[in-house]
Design a protein around this motif. Structure first.
Motif, mmCIF file in Angstrom:
data_model
loop_
_atom_site.group_PDB
_atom_site.id
_atom_site.type_symbol
_atom_site.label_atom_id
_atom_site.label_comp_id
_atom_site.label_asym_id
_atom_site.label_seq_id
_atom_site.Cartn_x
_atom_site.Cartn_y
_atom_site.Cartn_z
ATOM 1 N N UNK A 49 -33.912 51.680 98.639
ATOM 2 C CA UNK A 49 -34.610 52.647 97.785
ATOM 3 C C UNK A 49 -35.745 53.348 98.523
ATOM 4 N N UNK A 50 -36.420 52.643 99.422
ATOM 5 C CA UNK A 50 -37.476 53.277 100.218
ATOM 6 C C UNK A 50 -36.883 54.374 101.097
ATOM 7 N N UNK A 51 -35.734 54.110 101.698
ATOM 8 C CA UNK A 51 -35.074 55.130 102.521
ATOM 9 C C UNK A 51 -34.674 56.324 101.653
ATOM 10 N N UNK A 52 -34.095 56.056 100.501
ATOM 11 C CA UNK A 52 -33.707 57.140 99.586
ATOM 12 C C UNK A 52 -34.918 57.972 99.171
ATOM 13 N N UNK A 53 -35.984 57.307 98.733
ATOM 14 C CA UNK A 53 -37.182 58.010 98.257
ATOM 15 C C UNK A 53 -37.828 58.811 99.384
ATOM 16 N N UNK A 54 -37.894 58.235 100.558
ATOM 17 C CA UNK A 54 -38.518 58.924 101.693
ATOM 18 C C UNK A 54 -37.763 60.189 102.056
ATOM 19 N N UNK A 55 -36.457 60.110 102.199
ATOM 20 C CA UNK A 55 -35.709 61.250 102.713
ATOM 21 C C UNK A 55 -35.310 62.250 101.627
ATOM 22 N N UNK A 56 -35.264 61.835 100.378
ATOM 23 C CA UNK A 56 -35.145 62.818 99.297
ATOM 24 C C UNK A 56 -36.515 63.459 99.076
ATOM 25 N N UNK A 57 -37.560 62.682 99.317
ATOM 26 C CA UNK A 57 -38.926 63.162 99.108
ATOM 27 C C UNK A 57 -39.371 64.210 100.105
ATOM 28 N N UNK A 58 -38.906 64.133 101.368
ATOM 29 C CA UNK A 58 -39.343 65.145 102.331
ATOM 30 C C UNK A 58 -38.787 66.516 101.974
ATOM 31 N N UNK A 59 -37.579 66.552 101.463
ATOM 32 C CA UNK A 59 -37.004 67.827 101.036
ATOM 33 C C UNK A 59 -37.715 68.340 99.788
ATOM 34 N N UNK A 60 -37.993 67.428 98.867
ATOM 35 C CA UNK A 60 -38.702 67.795 97.636
ATOM 36 C C UNK A 60 -40.090 68.346 97.963
ATOM 37 N N UNK A 61 -40.781 67.699 98.882
ATOM 38 C CA UNK A 61 -42.121 68.159 99.282
ATOM 39 C C UNK A 61 -42.051 69.527 99.958
ATOM 40 N N UNK A 62 -41.052 69.730 100.805
ATOM 41 C CA UNK A 62 -40.899 71.031 101.468
ATOM 42 C C UNK A 62 -40.577 72.120 100.444
ATOM 43 N N UNK A 63 -39.774 71.792 99.454
ATOM 44 C CA UNK A 63 -39.406 72.766 98.412
ATOM 45 C C UNK A 63 -40.637 73.238 97.631
ATOM 46 N N UNK A 64 -41.612 72.361 97.462
ATOM 47 C CA UNK A 64 -42.793 72.682 96.665
ATOM 48 C C UNK A 64 -44.043 72.924 97.514
ATOM 49 N N UNK A 65 -43.874 73.039 98.831
ATOM 50 C CA UNK A 65 -44.999 73.315 99.721
ATOM 51 C C UNK A 65 -46.057 72.233 99.689
ATOM 52 N N UNK A 66 -45.647 70.964 99.610
ATOM 53 C CA UNK A 66 -46.581 69.863 99.445
ATOM 54 C C UNK A 66 -46.758 68.984 100.672
ATOM 55 N N UNK A 67 -46.223 69.397 101.813
ATOM 56 C CA UNK A 67 -46.425 68.595 103.015
ATOM 57 C C UNK A 67 -47.868 68.693 103.473
ATOM 58 N N UNK A 68 -48.347 67.650 104.089
ATOM 59 C CA UNK A 68 -49.709 67.630 104.617
ATOM 60 C C UNK A 68 -49.789 68.669 105.728
ATOM 61 N N UNK A 69 -50.841 69.476 105.682
ATOM 62 C CA UNK A 69 -51.027 70.516 106.688
ATOM 63 C C UNK A 69 -52.438 70.414 107.234
ATOM 64 N N UNK A 70 -52.581 70.706 108.500
ATOM 65 C CA UNK A 70 -53.902 70.841 109.106
ATOM 66 C C UNK A 70 -54.120 72.346 109.227
ATOM 67 N N UNK A 71 -54.903 72.892 108.335
ATOM 68 C CA UNK A 71 -54.922 74.347 108.191
ATOM 69 C C UNK A 71 -56.254 75.010 108.516
#
Length: 174
Positions: A49-71
């Motif tokens: 489940x951790x693998x599923x959540x992590x790798x489904x989560x990176x796409x979900x975060x990218x879709x919503x512009x929620x990745x950590x950024x140093x801006x």
């Protein structure tokens, strides 16, 4: 339409994965301390489940512009430089995600050929690894779409659905 379907599937996988992991963990704790018996497959299930959540989560975060950024530099730049930077960031990140897709798919094929089973669950090990290349691919696709949107739209987009900038509406009301 396909993007909306993928977004819904990601959301369901994330929600179900987190809930299932919580229920599994609580049941294992109750079993261990109340009944004196652990659930024998609990650790393997949580790892999957951790693998599923992590790798489904990176796409979900990218879709919503929620990745950590140093801006810091990005935020200080003029509009046209921020626009160029956003396109470059999206293109480079997409390329890296597609490269990671390739490597993780190769790893998945290797695990499939080995035919190993998870000790407790007795399912092929590759069943839980399949989320890795899929997550990298969907993330690469999201960054590609963000780059395209930034090329054709006059605004700056963190993702296909999230405009760059801070919400100042709360400050304006005060």
């Amino acid at each position: 339409m396909i993007d909306v379907a993928i977004a819904r599937i990601e959301a369901v996988l994330l929600a179900a994965g987190v809930l299932l992991m919580a229920v599994n963990t609580m049941a294992n704790v109750v079993g261990r301390y109340v009944l004196g018996e652990s659930i024998f497959f609990s650790e393997e299930l949580n790892q999957a489940l951790i693998i599923l959540i992590t790798f489904a989560g990176i796409s979900y975060a990218a879709r919503h512009g929620r990745h950590i950024r140093m801006s810091a530099f990005f935020d200080a730049a003029q509009f046209r430089w921020r626009k160029a930077l956003m396109i470059a960031i999206a293109v480079v990140t997409a390329a890296i995600m597609f490269l990671l897709t390739w490597y993780s798919f190769d790893y998945l094929l290797t695990q499939m050929r080995r035919g190993r089973l998870l000790p407790a669950l007795q399912i092929p090990q590759w069943w839980i690894i399949v989320w890795v290349p899929l997550g990298f691919f969907l993330t690469g696709l999201q960054y590609t779409l963000a780059a395209i949107k930034n090329l054709i739209d006059p605004n700056i987009w963190l993702s296909t659905s999230t405009l760059e900038g801070y919400d100042t509406s709360a400050e304006e009301e005060v």
